[in-house]
Design a protein around this motif. Structure first.
Motif, short mmCIF file in Angstrom:
data_model
loop_
_atom_site.label_atom_id
_atom_site.label_comp_id
_atom_site.label_asym_id
_atom_site.label_seq_id
_atom_site.Cartn_x
_atom_site.Cartn_y
_atom_site.Cartn_z
N TRP A 48 0.83 -1.21 0.00
CA TRP A 48 0.00 0.00 0.00
C TRP A 48 0.86 1.26 0.00
N LEU A 49 1.91 1.28 0.82
CA LEU A 49 2.76 2.46 0.92
C LEU A 49 3.53 2.72 -0.37
N PHE A 50 3.94 1.66 -1.05
CA PHE A 50 4.74 1.82 -2.27
C PHE A 50 3.91 1.68 -3.55
N SER A 51 2.57 1.77 -3.40
CA SER A 51 1.64 1.74 -4.54
C SER A 51 1.76 0.47 -5.38
N LEU A 52 2.11 -0.63 -4.72
CA LEU A 52 2.11 -1.94 -5.39
C LEU A 52 0.72 -2.53 -5.19
N HIS A 53 -0.23 -2.07 -6.01
CA HIS A 53 -1.64 -2.29 -5.72
C HIS A 53 -2.02 -3.77 -5.72
N GLY A 54 -1.50 -4.52 -6.69
CA GLY A 54 -1.81 -5.95 -6.72
C GLY A 54 -1.26 -6.66 -5.50
N PHE A 55 -0.02 -6.33 -5.13
CA PHE A 55 0.62 -6.91 -3.95
C PHE A 55 -0.16 -6.52 -2.70
N ALA A 56 -0.57 -5.26 -2.64
CA ALA A 56 -1.27 -4.76 -1.46
C ALA A 56 -2.62 -5.44 -1.28
N VAL A 57 -3.39 -5.52 -2.35
CA VAL A 57 -4.73 -6.09 -2.20
C VAL A 57 -4.67 -7.57 -1.86
N THR A 58 -3.65 -8.28 -2.36
CA THR A 58 -3.52 -9.71 -2.04
C THR A 58 -3.37 -9.92 -0.54
N PHE A 59 -2.44 -9.20 0.06
CA PHE A 59 -2.17 -9.41 1.48
C PHE A 59 -3.19 -8.73 2.38
N LEU A 60 -3.79 -7.64 1.90
CA LEU A 60 -4.83 -7.01 2.71
C LEU A 60 -6.09 -7.87 2.75
N ILE A 61 -6.38 -8.56 1.65
CA ILE A 61 -7.51 -9.49 1.66
C ILE A 61 -7.24 -10.64 2.62
N LEU A 62 -6.02 -11.21 2.55
CA LEU A 62 -5.68 -12.29 3.48
C LEU A 62 -5.73 -11.81 4.92
N TRP A 63 -5.27 -10.59 5.15
CA TRP A 63 -5.33 -10.03 6.50
C TRP A 63 -6.77 -9.85 6.95
N ALA A 64 -7.61 -9.31 6.06
CA ALA A 64 -9.01 -9.09 6.44
C ALA A 64 -9.71 -10.40 6.76
N LEU A 65 -9.39 -11.45 6.01
CA LEU A 65 -10.02 -12.75 6.25
C LEU A 65 -9.49 -13.40 7.53
N PHE A 66 -8.19 -13.58 7.59
CA PHE A 66 -7.60 -14.32 8.70
C PHE A 66 -7.22 -13.41 9.88
N GLY A 67 -6.79 -12.18 9.60
CA GLY A 67 -6.42 -11.27 10.68
C GLY A 67 -7.61 -10.80 11.47
N PHE A 68 -8.64 -10.27 10.77
CA PHE A 68 -9.86 -9.85 11.45
C PHE A 68 -10.50 -11.04 12.18
N GLY A 69 -10.60 -12.17 11.46
CA GLY A 69 -11.28 -13.32 12.04
C GLY A 69 -10.57 -13.87 13.25
N SER A 70 -9.25 -14.05 13.16
CA SER A 70 -8.51 -14.64 14.28
C SER A 70 -8.47 -13.71 15.48
N SER A 71 -8.36 -12.39 15.24
CA SER A 71 -8.35 -11.45 16.37
C SER A 71 -9.70 -11.45 17.08
N ALA A 72 -10.79 -11.53 16.32
CA ALA A 72 -12.11 -11.61 16.93
C ALA A 72 -12.27 -12.90 17.73
N LEU A 73 -11.76 -14.00 17.19
CA LEU A 73 -11.83 -15.27 17.90
C LEU A 73 -11.01 -15.23 19.18
N LEU A 74 -9.83 -14.60 19.12
CA LEU A 74 -9.01 -14.46 20.31
C LEU A 74 -9.73 -13.64 21.38
N ALA A 75 -10.39 -12.56 20.94
CA ALA A 75 -11.13 -11.73 21.89
C ALA A 75 -12.31 -12.49 22.50
N LEU A 76 -12.88 -13.41 21.72
CA LEU A 76 -14.01 -14.20 22.21
C LEU A 76 -13.58 -15.38 23.08
N GLY A 77 -12.28 -15.64 23.15
CA GLY A 77 -11.79 -16.71 24.00
C GLY A 77 -11.42 -17.98 23.28
#
Length: 723
Positions: A39-68
């Motif tokens: 995202w910072l270096f305007s590598l849009h394809g690279f950015a969207v790939t990892f941001l999608i993976l983060w949104a799927l697994f990062g958001f999900g796993s952090s919510a699960l951790l918060a839920l116990g």
């Protein structure tokens, strides 16, 4: 099978491995870091790939951790929960018109909260800052006895397990290297008339066989050793087409891409345009993430979608199988069988169906309880169930009802500790459907109720299309044989044990059959029934075990080796018909983006294969399909000139068939011919390739039409204003 008393906890809310949470946290933060770099270096394809993976697994796993949640749940349930958050958030932002204004800020707020949760996890473990004491609450769970304790396989000696570890690692590494290098060698393949299976190196097939061998060896090691080769095989099977082809594998994916581009441009969904916009979950979520990453090419996301969604679906099937069987090796075996039978209706493309399917399987895994398991639904599980149900409701029209049918069976068979689970899955779906009742009334016919034979008919039989050619029929047979083979193994397991568990699995497998009493669902009800039976059949099949232990390895070697070629032919055998040609997409896009408002495009091809609605501007033009290359009269069949005359005679009536036709001054009429449509018409007996070319020649020779664009695989014509 003897379903017995609890011997050891099968963890659902928390885990026994304290490092699992740390690994998930570290992996999620690493993915976020890579996305931020892009995202910072305007590598849009690279950015969207990892941001999608983060949104799927990062958001999900952090919510699960918060839920116990702890342990393997963080891996298997993160993607469904993360996807549910994206679907619900994206849908409500798009219908309120706030996606472009609020979306990026909301994403980074969620990211900040998720980072806090992951860092807190690492701090508690002492890996990041001062260490703390874990206070994971271990909820008692059941473990089913093995199918027959008298035949239970003794634990392997450490030396044997070590040898298995080295062998599995070697087989996986070699298999991945052979598959990936073979795919890269033919990247940007024009499938022509042969497709991937003919173009790729024989080494690719060797790589797949090595991965199947790793699955068999991994069964002896158990645990992660049994799972890694299954995941590797799934990644190779889905990543190969993504690497080889120039876009999504199926023409009908294009409508989903167009809906995403529309929301990405306007920041809102327009439910008056089509049914996709009325259930905008997937398209809004994808547009949301694309906006954050400044990425304006959803076509690339659609091309790689099967890799991500299939991996997440495999993990969800494993979680469900583990909950039911209480045996990690058999659960991974169920996952392997599922992977090699998941070819029905090409269900894993970028679509609302594939998204809802993942959420449905995750719902089953959350709700399922053993009959003697007294643990009720916890508050975190209720919240997880609600998010998954809402995600389904705003994304797909049918899946919530299929999920509700199976969930109701869980309640009837005492496999759920709450009777409210079907209400939770059904309530949001009904509410959303009532809010968009115009589409329900348009697509649901009371005349189809209890008309089982009509609802079961295949698209060809129901639409009056020509009988498919021999090649297309052969691939259909392979697709059916893939599911049939799985069904036979499942039946063998049922007859072997005849337990209450197997009766339950059989009834769940048949739960989707209720659709045949209600609706044909676009003349594909039979496909949907089989699709929703696959997880249950895979789990039941995985319990089959010969009475003689030495025959077990031999049996499953034969089963997996038979399923692999069935999968390859059923899934990739018609790629020359369905796989994309960039030249075909180019002329479709050129028309939608440049044609005057209200213009009409007639694609010479079958409606079910028409790659329409490809751009953000699809709602300003009209698009049709014309498959009758041979004309309507017997004389026209042998004369391309007469077939052309019949086309021109019928053209005005054809242009009136769109019930949402856009009319504007200065509009023009276009026609295009594409290689993909020609291949489809030939495979399904509409017209031969020669007849397709002869029909195109009439437009080339006619003074009424002017060629405005030509690629190596397609040609676009416009009707002269003087005609």
């Amino acid at each position: 099978m003897v379903e017995g008393e609890s011997r050891a906890p099968l963890i659902s809310v928390s885990g026994q491995n304290p490092d699992a949470s740390d690994l998930v946290a570290i992996g999620s933060l690493a993915v976020l870091a890579l996305g931020c770099v892009g995202w910072l270096f305007s590598l849009h394809g690279f950015a969207v790939t990892f941001l999608i993976l983060w949104a799927l697994f990062g958001f999900g796993s952090s919510a699960l951790l918060a839920l116990g949640y702890r342990g393997s749940n963080l891996v298997t349930l993160s993607a469904p929960l993360g996807l549910g958050i994206l679907l619900v958030g994206g849908a409500f932002m798009s219908i309120s018109g706030q996606l472009l204004r609020v979306g990026p800020s909301l994403f980074w707020i969620l990211t900040g909260l998720s980072v806090v949760a992951h860092v807190a996890t690492l701090r508690r473990s002492g890996r990041f800052g001062p260490g703390g004491t874990r206070h994971d609450v271990v909820a008692p769970r059941w473990t089913a006895k093995r199918w027959n304790d008298s035949r239970r396989i003794a634990p392997l000696r450490d030396a044997t397990r070590q040898r298995s570890r080295y062998m599995v690692g070697t087989l996986i590494a070699l298999g991945l290297i052979l598959c990936i290098t073979s795919a890269l060698a033919i990247r940007n393949l024009n499938p022509g008339w042969g497709g991937l299976l003919q173009a790729i190196s024989p080494l690719w097939y060797v790589g797949l066989l090595l991965l199947v061998g790793a699955i068999l060896v991994g069964q002896r090691g158990g645990g992660l050793l049994a799972g890694l080769p299954v995941i590797a095989l799934q990644l190779c099977l889905t990543a190969t087409p993504a690497l080889v082809y120039q876009g999504p594998r199926y023409a009908w994916t294009i409508k989903q891409v167009g809906s995403t581009e529309y929301i990405l441009l306007h920041g809102s969904a327009n439910a008056t345009i089509n049914i996709y916009q009325a259930w905008p979950g997937l398209f809004s979520a994808t547009a949301w993430l694309s906006r954050v990453a400044s990425f304006n090419h959803p076509m690339t996301i659609a091309a790689w979608w099967p890799v991500v969604i299939d991996a997440a679906t495999l993990l969800a099937v494993y979680r469900l199988a583990l909950r039911i069987l209480g045996d990690s090796e058999r659960a991974w075996l169920a996952g392997a069988v599922f992977v090699m039978s998941y070819t029905i209706s090409d269900a894993d493309y970028f679509s609302s169906q594939s998204t809802g399917y993942l959420l449905a399987i995750a719902i089953f895994a959350v709700v399922y309880r053993h009959r003697r398991e007294n643990a009720p639904m916890t508050n975190p599980e209720w919240l997880l169930l609600l998010v998954l149900a809402m995600g389904e409701a705003v994304t797909h029209q049918l899946t919530p009802y299929m999920a509700t049918a199976a969930t109701a069976i869980l309640v009837v068979f005492g496999r759920s500790r709450t009777r409210w689970a079907p209400v939770i899955t059904l309530g949001p779906a009904v509410s959303w459907a009532l809010a968009h009742y115009a589409y329900v009334k348009q697509n649901v016919s009371f005349g189809q109720l209890f008309n089982i034979f009509s609802n079961f008919a295949t698209p060809g039989a129901a639409s009056g299309s020509p009988s498919p050619g021999q090649l297309a029929n052969m691939f259909r047979l392979f697709q059916g044989a893939s599911a049939l083979f799985l069904g036979l193994v499942a039946v063998a397991a049922f007859l072997q044990y005849r337990s209450n568990l197997h009766v339950f699995l059989a009834v769940c497998s048949a739960s989707g059959s209720a659709l045949l009493f209600a609706n044909s669902y676009g003349n594909e009800a039979d496909f949907r029934v089989v699709l929703f039976a696959l997880p249950w059949l895979s789990i039941m099949a995985a319990t089959f075990e010969p009475s003689v232990r030495i025959l077990s390895s031999l049996l499953w070697s034969v089963v997996l080796m038979c399923m692999l070629p069935l999968y390859l032919v059923a899934d990739m055998g018609l790629d020359f018909v369905y796989a994309p040609r960039l030249g075909d997409f180019a002329v479709e896009t050129l028309f939608e983006v440049t044609a005057p408002v209200g213009s009409s495009l007639v694609t010479i091809g079958a409606p079910e294969n028409d790659p329409a609605d490809i751009s953000y501007r699809f709602d300003l033009v009209n698009e049709y399909a014309y498959a009758n290359v041979l004309g309507f009269s017997a004389a026209a069949h042998s004369s391309p000139r007469l077939a052309y005359r019949e086309f021109m005679t019928r053209l005005p009536a054809l242009l009136q068939t769109n019930y949402q036709r856009i009319v504007a001054p200065g509009s023009r009429i276009y026609v295009d011919f594409t290689q993909q449509e020609g291949a489809y018409l030939a495979a399904y007996n509409y017209a031969t390739l020669r007849q397709y070319q002869e029909f195109r020649q009439q437009f080339i020779d006619s003074p009424q039409w002017r060629s405005v664009a030509t690629t190596s695989t397609a040609q676009l014509f416009v009707l002269s204003s003087k005609a």
